[in-house]
Write a protein that holds these residues in place. Structure first.
Motif: not given
Length: 307
Positions: A143-144, A247-249, A264-267
């Motif tokens: 996907t990226f 949907a992170i990527v 993503y920010q939380g991880i």
């Protein structure tokens, strides 16, 4: 039907508790959240102890989970390490991701099912082979890569879209990100629909409908398509939660501040409250989507009845 829905709702309770417990345990073993909160410099012992007490991290893990679940049922998902309520982050992130998911699901349904029906009816012909090869290529490309390629071509080289989505994240801006997000699922929907159509078109009820002289369009839509969509609906129903959580990527590529961005920010910052809170809501989305899919079976196939 009512008894079936009630039974399914009761079954969802242990699934929800087990899923949230597993997520809570996994997130809490990622590392020391206090170390992530302090940044590059290590916190002194007194500051670390104070922060642990403030966020309830000084209690046993089972007690933390019970406290968290008790707060969840009152609508309190905790506070992020920056002092902002997790519910406030959800209020800004989920509407954006929901719009992105709607765009992706619509692309899956319209394009995927249409291509699947066409190739299923023309199995073995050049159009069928071409679409199968195309879907195989789409599934094979990460996907990226698809997202960066479309961003480069459509946004940078040709200037058809903005390379980054604005903070408003309107439906028009989310068409290309939605296509990127739905690309792999779209290929699977196409292949599932094709296979189901090709198998069911040889069924007795289809041959009977044709022998009765029914119009071709009615045979396809009223008889063939309805029964062929059951596996497709199953896939799409489970894919709703996967798209929202996965949907992170896509959100990182197009700078969309949705659920994926917040996860993503939380991880990255080891912010356990944010990660667990968002994933808890995604678990609920999965469970509700699966329930709706089960209920939709009876609409597609009248032979299916729920006691």
């Amino acid at each position: 039907m009512g008894r079936y829905v009630l039974r399914r709702l009761l079954q969802m309770i242990p699934v929800f508790i087990g899923s949230t417990l597993l997520i809570f345990l996994m997130v809490n073993v990622m590392g020391d959240p206090i170390a992530g909160l302090c940044g590059d410099k290590q916190c002194d012992a007194a500051t670390a102890a104070q922060l642990k007490k403030e966020f309830g991290l000084d209690k046993p893990l089972w007690q933390q989970y019970l406290t968290y679940m008790g707060n969840v049922f009152t609508g309190d998902f905790g506070t992020a390490f920056n002092g902002q309520k997790v519910t406030e982050l959800m209020a800004t992130a989920f509407p954006v991701t929901i719009r992105l998911t709607i765009v992706a699901i619509l692309i899956e349904i319209v394009v995927g099912i249409t291509l699947g029906v066409i190739t299923g009816l023309k199995r073995g012909r050049p159009v069928d082979t071409s679409v199968l090869l195309l879907t195989l290529v789409v599934i094979s490309i990460p996907t990226f890569v698809t997202g960066l390629l479309l961003q480069l071509l459509l946004g940078v080289e040709w200037g058809w879209i903005k390379p980054s989505v604005s903070t408003d994240a309107t439906f028009g801006e989310l068409i290309v990100p939605g296509l990127v997000l739905a690309s792999v699922s779209l290929a699977y929907v196409t292949r599932l629909t094709r296979t189901s159509i090709a198998e069911n078109r040889r069924s007795d009820y289809v041959r009977t409908a044709v022998a009765k002289g029914l119009p071709r369009g009615r045979v396809i839509t009223r008889h063939l398509l309805r029964n062929s969509l059951i596996p497709v609906v199953t896939f799409i129903g489970t894919d709703i939660g996967a798209l929202m959580g996965g949907a992170i990527v896509t959100e990182r590529i197009f700078n969309i501040h949705g659920v994926g961005y917040q996860l993503y920010q939380g991880i990255l910052r080891q912010n356990t409250q944010t990660v667990v809170g968002f994933v808890t809501v995604l678990v609920l989305v999965f469970l509700v989507a699966n329930l709706l899919v089960d209920l939709l079976y009876a609409v597609l196939d009248p032979r299916i009845r729920y006691a």
